[in-house]
Design a protein around this motif. Structure first.
Motif, PDB file in Angstrom:
ATOM      1  N   GLU A  13      -2.627   6.290  -6.326  1.00 58.92           N
ATOM      2  CA  GLU A  13      -3.120   6.447  -4.955  1.00 58.92           C
ATOM      3  C   GLU A  13      -2.187   7.412  -4.199  1.00 58.92           C
ATOM      4  O   GLU A  13      -0.965   7.209  -4.185  1.00 58.92           O
ATOM      5  N   PRO A  14      -2.739   8.448  -3.576  1.00 57.92           N
ATOM      6  CA  PRO A  14      -1.887   9.405  -2.850  1.00 57.92           C
ATOM      7  C   PRO A  14      -1.123   8.735  -1.699  1.00 57.92           C
ATOM      8  O   PRO A  14      -1.578   7.741  -1.147  1.00 57.92           O
ATOM      9  N   ARG A  45       7.463   0.197 -11.069  1.00 58.06           N
ATOM     10  CA  ARG A  45       7.566   1.455 -10.289  1.00 58.06           C
ATOM     11  C   ARG A  45       6.484   1.509  -9.214  1.00 58.06           C
ATOM     12  O   ARG A  45       6.735   1.897  -8.072  1.00 58.06           O
ATOM     13  N   VAL A  46       5.268   1.084  -9.577  1.00 61.75           N
ATOM     14  CA  VAL A  46       4.170   1.078  -8.591  1.00 61.75           C
ATOM     15  C   VAL A  46       4.499   0.087  -7.470  1.00 61.75           C
ATOM     16  O   VAL A  46       4.336   0.383  -6.287  1.00 61.75           O
ATOM     17  N   LYS A  47       4.998  -1.077  -7.870  1.00 63.32           N
ATOM     18  CA  LYS A  47       5.333  -2.117  -6.890  1.00 63.32           C
ATOM     19  C   LYS A  47       6.392  -1.610  -5.905  1.00 63.32           C
ATOM     20  O   LYS A  47       6.283  -1.800  -4.693  1.00 63.32           O
ATOM     21  N   GLU A  48       7.384  -0.951  -6.467  1.00 61.03           N
ATOM     22  CA  GLU A  48       8.477  -0.395  -5.662  1.00 61.03           C
ATOM     23  C   GLU A  48       7.951   0.656  -4.686  1.00 61.03           C
ATOM     24  O   GLU A  48       8.290   0.670  -3.499  1.00 61.03           O
ATOM     25  N   LYS A  54       5.214  -1.283   2.820  1.00 61.79           N
ATOM     26  CA  LYS A  54       5.039  -2.707   3.134  1.00 61.79           C
ATOM     27  C   LYS A  54       3.714  -3.252   2.584  1.00 61.79           C
ATOM     28  O   LYS A  54       3.033  -4.057   3.216  1.00 61.79           O
ATOM     29  N   ILE A  55       3.364  -2.747   1.409  1.00 63.50           N
ATOM     30  CA  ILE A  55       2.138  -3.197   0.750  1.00 63.50           C
ATOM     31  C   ILE A  55       2.526  -3.981  -0.504  1.00 63.50           C
ATOM     32  O   ILE A  55       3.388  -3.552  -1.272  1.00 63.50           O
ATOM     33  N   GLU A  56       1.880  -5.126  -0.665  1.00 63.12           N
ATOM     34  CA  GLU A  56       2.163  -5.994  -1.809  1.00 63.12           C
ATOM     35  C   GLU A  56       0.959  -6.036  -2.752  1.00 63.12           C
ATOM     36  O   GLU A  56      -0.191  -6.040  -2.298  1.00 63.12           O
ATOM     37  N   ILE A  57       1.234  -6.087  -4.042  1.00 57.71           N
ATOM     38  CA  ILE A  57       0.137  -6.209  -5.017  1.00 57.71           C
ATOM     39  C   ILE A  57      -0.180  -7.693  -5.164  1.00 57.71           C
ATOM     40  O   ILE A  57       0.659  -8.464  -5.629  1.00 57.71           O
ATOM     41  N   SER A  58      -1.387  -8.101  -4.752  1.00 53.43           N
ATOM     42  CA  SER A  58      -1.761  -9.511  -4.921  1.00 53.43           C
ATOM     43  C   SER A  58      -2.293  -9.755  -6.324  1.00 53.43           C
ATOM     44  O   SER A  58      -2.093 -10.806  -6.910  1.00 53.43           O
ATOM     45  N   ASP A  59      -2.991  -8.774  -6.855  1.00 52.42           N
ATOM     46  CA  ASP A  59      -3.590  -8.956  -8.176  1.00 52.42           C
ATOM     47  C   ASP A  59      -3.772  -7.616  -8.861  1.00 52.42           C
ATOM     48  O   ASP A  59      -3.851  -6.578  -8.203  1.00 52.42           O
ATOM     49  N   VAL A  60      -3.817  -7.696 -10.172  1.00 52.56           N
ATOM     50  CA  VAL A  60      -3.999  -6.496 -10.996  1.00 52.56           C
ATOM     51  C   VAL A  60      -5.223  -6.738 -11.862  1.00 52.56           C
ATOM     52  O   VAL A  60      -5.377  -7.831 -12.416  1.00 52.56           O
TER      53      VAL A  60
END
Ligand code: MN
Length: 329
Positions: A13-14, A45-48, A54-60
């Protein structure tokens, strides 16, 4: 924790899109990954990178693994595919992801197509004409019975639930869409509340398996699916409502168009209030959205307006129910 609005994104994602997501007040994303991206380092790396916004990954979710024809039809080589799914659970566990998705739909979501519908104000969205869909020949060479499909699901659950329990990465099961007994020669696993409960029982009602409650599916079938308001209560109380797909449709089958929340036949504000009253802490997202305009941000642009509307309903409901307060008024 209250209901958490989210949007789906990809791993590449840009930066501008991530800024835009943050500006919309969205703090959670559902991350789509390719099988080769399911590595601890890659996802960390994506999470970082997302944490800077300030965006969190809830699910993949990984579409080739969650709608896997080989696993779901019980074809040759399914054990190797299930191993890949389990490897994903281990990776997600190490990365600290809450849940992943499962949809027992080897042929995906079936729709007649996309068009500017009668109820979409010119927006291009998916629609289904069940007479056309029901007339389709078997998509996988032969018919697969309900018993067979339940068996492939059990085979899968027996092998992934222990890993899900060990890694604490849960699975959110989506109903078959459209929710009818059989689609293109393949029996559906989940087409009403009863079959949803049966699928959960196949997983021994382990907390590992939860729901992706797609309001669109409930509404496409109407009462034939079950009582949406009752089901929200039941599944919320059981702590297994992991994710809500917030979608309205123009009418029940045999013909429906996917519409904006405000334009379908269901009162989505009432649905939102029900979710809040039942104490749901699920992530909630717009399901599908209209076809985007390239000059207006494409897919993410198409999600922006309906996601804003979703947040409007959510906050209004929270105010009405005394869960959101402001200093004045
Ligand atoms: Mn859905």
């Amino acid at each position: 924790m209250p209901l958490r609005p989210q949007v789906p994104i990809g791993t590449k994602e840009p930066d501008e899109n991530l800024c835009f997501i943050r500006e919309m007040g969205i703090e959670y994303v559902s991350l789509a990954v390719e099988p080769e991206e399911i590595e601890v380092d890659t996802l960390l790396r994506v999470k970082e990178r997302l944490s800077k916004y300030k965006i969190e990954i809830s699910d993949v979710f990984c579409t080739p693994l969650q709608k896997n024809r080989i696993i779901q039809l019980g074809l040759e080589g399914r054990d190797a595919e299930i191993d890949k799914f389990n490897k994903m659970l281990y990776v997600l566990g190490k990365v600290g992801i809450e849940f992943t998705s499962v949809a027992w739909q080897p042929n995906g979501i079936l729709r007649t197509g996309m068009k500017a519908g009668e109820y979409t104000r010119g927006g291009i969205s998916m629609y289904a004409d069940m007479a056309e869909i029901n007339a389709r020949p078997p998509a996988n060479g032969r018919d697969y019975s309900e018993e067979e499909i339940r068996e492939t699901f059990k085979y899968f659950m027996d092998r992934v639930v222990p890993v899900s329990e060990e890694t604490k990465v849960r699975m959110a099961l989506h109903p078959n869409d459209p929710p009818v007994r059989s689609l293109a020669g393949v029996a559906s696993l989940v087409y009403n509340t009863e079959t949803f409960k049966r699928a959960l029982a196949i997983a021994n009602n382990s907390p590992a398996l939860g729901l992706k409650l797609c309001t669109g599916c409930w509404l496409e079938a109407g009462e034939a699916f079950g009582n949406l308001m009752e089901d929200i209560k039941t599944f919320s109380e059981q702590g297994i409502l992991l994710c809500v797909h917030f979608r309205n449709v123009s009418s029940e089958m045999p013909y429906f168009e996917e519409t904006l929340a405000e334009d379908g036949y269901a009162n989505m504000y009432a649905v939102m209030k029900r979710l809040i009253c039942c104490g749901s802490n699920a992530v909630i997202s717009i399901d599908h959205a209209f076809k985007g305009y390239e000059s207006l941000g494409g897919r993410l642009g198409a999600f922006a307006y309906p996601t804003g509307y979703l947040k409007g309903l959510l906050h209004s409901a929270e105010i009405e129910l005394g869960k959101r307060r402001y200093k004045k008024y």
